[in-house]
Design an enzyme around this catalytic site. Structure first.
Site, PDB file in Angstrom:
ATOM      1  N   GLY A   1     103.074 -21.457  25.750  1.00  0.00           N
ATOM      2  CA  GLY A   1     104.280 -20.935  25.110  1.00  0.00           C
ATOM      3  C   GLY A   1     104.326 -21.072  23.600  1.00  0.00           C
ATOM      4  O   GLY A   1     105.418 -21.173  23.023  1.00  0.00           O
TER       5      GLY A   1
ATOM      6  N   ASN B   1     103.596 -18.724  21.546  1.00  0.00           N
ATOM      7  CA  ASN B   1     104.229 -17.488  21.072  1.00  0.00           C
ATOM      8  C   ASN B   1     105.751 -17.562  21.234  1.00  0.00           C
ATOM      9  O   ASN B   1     106.500 -17.085  20.380  1.00  0.00           O
ATOM     10  CB  ASN B   1     103.684 -16.271  21.821  1.00  0.00           C
ATOM     11  CG  ASN B   1     102.414 -15.749  21.178  1.00  0.00           C
ATOM     12  OD1 ASN B   1     102.427 -15.314  20.027  1.00  0.00           O
ATOM     13  ND2 ASN B   1     101.299 -15.817  21.900  1.00  0.00           N
TER      14      ASN B   1
ATOM     15  N   LEU C   1     100.757 -13.930  32.459  1.00  0.00           N
ATOM     16  CA  LEU C   1      99.414 -13.536  32.898  1.00  0.00           C
ATOM     17  C   LEU C   1      99.372 -12.811  34.238  1.00  0.00           C
ATOM     18  O   LEU C   1      98.311 -12.634  34.828  1.00  0.00           O
ATOM     19  CB  LEU C   1      98.487 -14.758  32.888  1.00  0.00           C
ATOM     20  CG  LEU C   1      98.402 -15.428  31.496  1.00  0.00           C
ATOM     21  CD1 LEU C   1      97.464 -16.605  31.499  1.00  0.00           C
ATOM     22  CD2 LEU C   1      98.007 -14.442  30.392  1.00  0.00           C
ATOM     23  N   LYS C   2     100.521 -12.336  34.709  1.00  0.00           N
ATOM     24  CA  LYS C   2     100.507 -11.506  35.924  1.00  0.00           C
ATOM     25  C   LYS C   2     100.752 -10.054  35.521  1.00  0.00           C
ATOM     26  O   LYS C   2     101.433  -9.786  34.535  1.00  0.00           O
ATOM     27  CB  LYS C   2     101.620 -11.958  36.877  1.00  0.00           C
ATOM     28  CG  LYS C   2     101.168 -13.084  37.795  1.00  0.00           C
ATOM     29  CD  LYS C   2     102.302 -13.570  38.640  1.00  0.00           C
ATOM     30  CE  LYS C   2     102.383 -12.872  39.973  1.00  0.00           C
ATOM     31  NZ  LYS C   2     103.402 -13.492  40.846  1.00  0.00           N
TER      32      LYS C   2
ATOM     33  N   ASN D   1     104.276  -6.470  25.237  1.00  0.00           N
ATOM     34  CA  ASN D   1     103.313  -7.545  25.514  1.00  0.00           C
ATOM     35  C   ASN D   1     102.527  -7.841  24.246  1.00  0.00           C
ATOM     36  O   ASN D   1     102.289  -6.950  23.426  1.00  0.00           O
ATOM     37  CB  ASN D   1     102.359  -7.057  26.619  1.00  0.00           C
ATOM     38  CG  ASN D   1     101.269  -8.071  26.932  1.00  0.00           C
ATOM     39  OD1 ASN D   1     101.536  -9.273  27.069  1.00  0.00           O
ATOM     40  ND2 ASN D   1     100.026  -7.607  27.036  1.00  0.00           N
TER      41      ASN D   1
ATOM     42  N   HIS E   1      98.796  -9.065  23.120  1.00  0.00           N
ATOM     43  CA  HIS E   1      97.443  -9.221  23.662  1.00  0.00           C
ATOM     44  C   HIS E   1      96.531  -9.724  22.541  1.00  0.00           C
ATOM     45  O   HIS E   1      96.575  -9.202  21.424  1.00  0.00           O
ATOM     46  CB  HIS E   1      96.936  -7.885  24.213  1.00  0.00           C
ATOM     47  CG  HIS E   1      95.590  -8.017  24.846  1.00  0.00           C
ATOM     48  ND1 HIS E   1      95.412  -8.537  26.104  1.00  0.00           N
ATOM     49  CD2 HIS E   1      94.344  -7.743  24.361  1.00  0.00           C
ATOM     50  CE1 HIS E   1      94.122  -8.570  26.385  1.00  0.00           C
ATOM     51  NE2 HIS E   1      93.452  -8.094  25.346  1.00  0.00           N
TER      52      HIS E   1
ATOM     53  N   ASP F   1      97.525  -3.170  29.701  1.00  0.00           N
ATOM     54  CA  ASP F   1      97.255  -3.071  28.253  1.00  0.00           C
ATOM     55  C   ASP F   1      97.120  -1.621  27.788  1.00  0.00           C
ATOM     56  O   ASP F   1      96.472  -1.340  26.767  1.00  0.00           O
ATOM     57  CB  ASP F   1      95.983  -3.858  27.868  1.00  0.00           C
ATOM     58  CG  ASP F   1      96.138  -5.346  28.148  1.00  0.00           C
ATOM     59  OD1 ASP F   1      97.263  -5.858  28.009  1.00  0.00           O
ATOM     60  OD2 ASP F   1      95.144  -5.986  28.532  1.00  0.00           O
TER      61      ASP F   1
ATOM     62  N   GLU G   1      98.955 -13.649  16.111  1.00  0.00           N
ATOM     63  CA  GLU G   1     100.001 -13.510  17.132  1.00  0.00           C
ATOM     64  C   GLU G   1     101.361 -14.053  16.691  1.00  0.00           C
ATOM     65  O   GLU G   1     102.386 -13.386  16.831  1.00  0.00           O
ATOM     66  CB  GLU G   1      99.565 -14.207  18.425  1.00  0.00           C
ATOM     67  CG  GLU G   1      98.338 -13.574  19.047  1.00  0.00           C
ATOM     68  CD  GLU G   1      98.041 -14.119  20.430  1.00  0.00           C
ATOM     69  OE1 GLU G   1      98.952 -14.180  21.261  1.00  0.00           O
ATOM     70  OE2 GLU G   1      96.874 -14.497  20.675  1.00  0.00           O
TER      71      GLU G   1
END
Ligand code: GAR
Length: 432
Positions: free
Chosen positions: A12, A14, A82-83, A99, A101, A142, A172
């Site tokens: 976490g 981010n 990550l799902k 999202n 990436h 993505d 990020e």
């Protein structure tokens, strides 16, 4: 303020960067109301609790949807989630999902590419530049529209762990808050924050060409607040009193929406009926009916009468206000559905003043705004931008491009308050 939910799976950092951006006012047009993790051990949950933000664990998409229904965010951020979310979830979640990436998409992305694996792949390939991407989430992993990217140099002695850390810190944690704020600003209908806009209309076209409108009510007095909108016959919308019925209802009880011969009439008063009857009896139209009317007689405010009409070819807007500078105060505007993804907003009051002073009328022409494709996301965001203290009701309708069918959303503050009271009651009471 737009509401944001963050989905996480791990550390976490981010998420922490987003909390930090809120403190530093970099993220200011939206605020994080909820954090959801698929992993009960995620350290991100602790970070959320420390920040005083609601944090829940949800294993299935159905559980996530139920949690989201409680806070109605308009934006969902996957920050190390990550799902893969299913197309069905994306359709049902009433929010735009973005999202972050850890690579420059389209490199090193797609199914199975997450966390350290992305950086291993970048080093194996031998790229000299990698970075981070923020993108909209769609049914392709993505694969959604890229919103922003930031490059990071790969050094000769990088390991996947060192590179991961550098991409997190240099790219990020800077890119995500910045991009999220930009997105919130684009989705925000009130460019200047107004606590009390009064009643308002949004009218326009979605990016895929659907004519749409929204009507909202905010109120300050108890009488004005004790109301709700209800769906009425013939595709109309009515107002119902929820409090004392022995009050003067002349300005607060009316039909905000009436439909006649593919003309959708929207207004903040009984002028809806004048326009409707003119079309019905074939002896008047939107402009003629309104030219016979004036602003409301509610001294000292003299609230403007705002009205709009959607027809299959074009839409009209009108503001009748007590302002001699504005051509006797009777102004008409028009728009077409050609500019997809755009529309206009106008409301009765311009800015907040003390309770006793006159509320200044909305100034100038309706303001251009962006319209999103997802009716749920649009409705959630508009509803959340209205202050909890004053918001009363919101109705949103999106037509199909051929005008034959529609989808709608209706929110009433009194129902929300009712739910909040029920939620606070002990479990046994609820079952009784
Ligand atoms: C971040 O590097 C993020 O970009 C990545 O997981 C990490 C989570 O770190 N996401 C993906 O790989 C998604 N495909 P964090 O939990 O410290 O924010």
């Amino acid at each position: 303020m737009l509401k944001i939910a963050v989905l996480v799976s791990g550390n976490g950092t981010n998420l922490e960067a987003l909390f930090d951006a809120q403190k530093r006012y970099i993220l200011r047009t939206g605020h994080i109301v909820q954090v959801i993790s698929n992993n009960p051990k995620a350290y991100a949950l602790k970070r959320a609790k420390k920040a005083g933000v609601r944090a829940d664990v949800a294993k299935t998409e159905e559980e996530i949807l139920n949690l989201l229904r409680e806070t109605k965010p308009g934006i969902i951020v996957l920050a190390g989630y990550l799902k893969i979310l299913s197309a069905d979830f994306l359709k049902r979640c009433d929010a735009v999902v973005i999202n972050i990436h850890p690579s420059l998409i389209p490199s090193f992305c797609g199914l199975g590419m997450y966390g350290l694996k992305v950086h291993e792949a970048a080093l194996n390939y031998g790229v000299k530049l990698t970075g981070a991407t923020v993108h909209v989430v769609n049914e392709i992993p993505d694969g959604g529209k890229i919103l922003a990217q930031m490059p990071v140099k790969v050094e000769d002695d990088d390991t996947p762990e060192i590179l991961q850390q550098r991409v997190l810190e240099e790219a990020e944690h800077v890119l995500l808050p910045r991009t999220l704020e930009k997105l919130c600003q684009a989705k925000s209908l009130f460019k200047i924050k107004i606590k009390y806009p009064g009643r308002g209309i949004v009218i326009g076209t979605s990016p895929s060409g659907c004519p749409m409108f929204a009507y909202f009510i905010t109120g300050r007095s108890e009488t004005s607040k004790a109301r709700k909108m209800i769906r009425a016959e013939n595709d109309g919308v009515d107002i119902k009193i929820t409090g004392d019925e022995n009050v003067d209802t002349s300005l607060i009880l009316y039909s905000p929406v009436k439909v006649i011969n593919k003309r959708i009439i929207i207004s903040n008063g009984d002028q809806t009926d004048d326009i409707y009857n003119g079309y019905k009896n074939n002896d008047s139209d939107f402009i003629r009916a309104l030219l016979k009317r004036d602003y409301e007689p509610d001294a000292p405010h003299y609230t403007p009468r705002i009205s709009a009409m959607l027809s299959p070819e074009f839409y009209l807007m009108s503001i009748l206000r007590r302002d001699l500078l504005h051509n006797e105060g009777k102004n008409f505007y028009q728009g077409s559905y050609k500019k997809k993804g755009y529309g206009f907003i106008f409301h009765t009051y311009q800015k907040d003043v003390g309770v006793t002073r006159r509320l200044p009328s909305f100034e100038g022409a309706p303001k251009p705004v962006e319209i999103s494709d997802n009716i749920g996301e649009f409705a959630n965001n508009l509803w959340n931008e209205l202050s909890d203290e004053y918001k009363v009701s919101l109705y949103v309708r999106y037509y199909s491009p051929d005008f034959k069918t529609y989808e709608d959303r209706l929110f009433n503050r009194c129902d929300e308050i009712q739910n909040e009271i029920q939620d606070e009651q002990p479990k046994e009471d609820k079952q009784a």
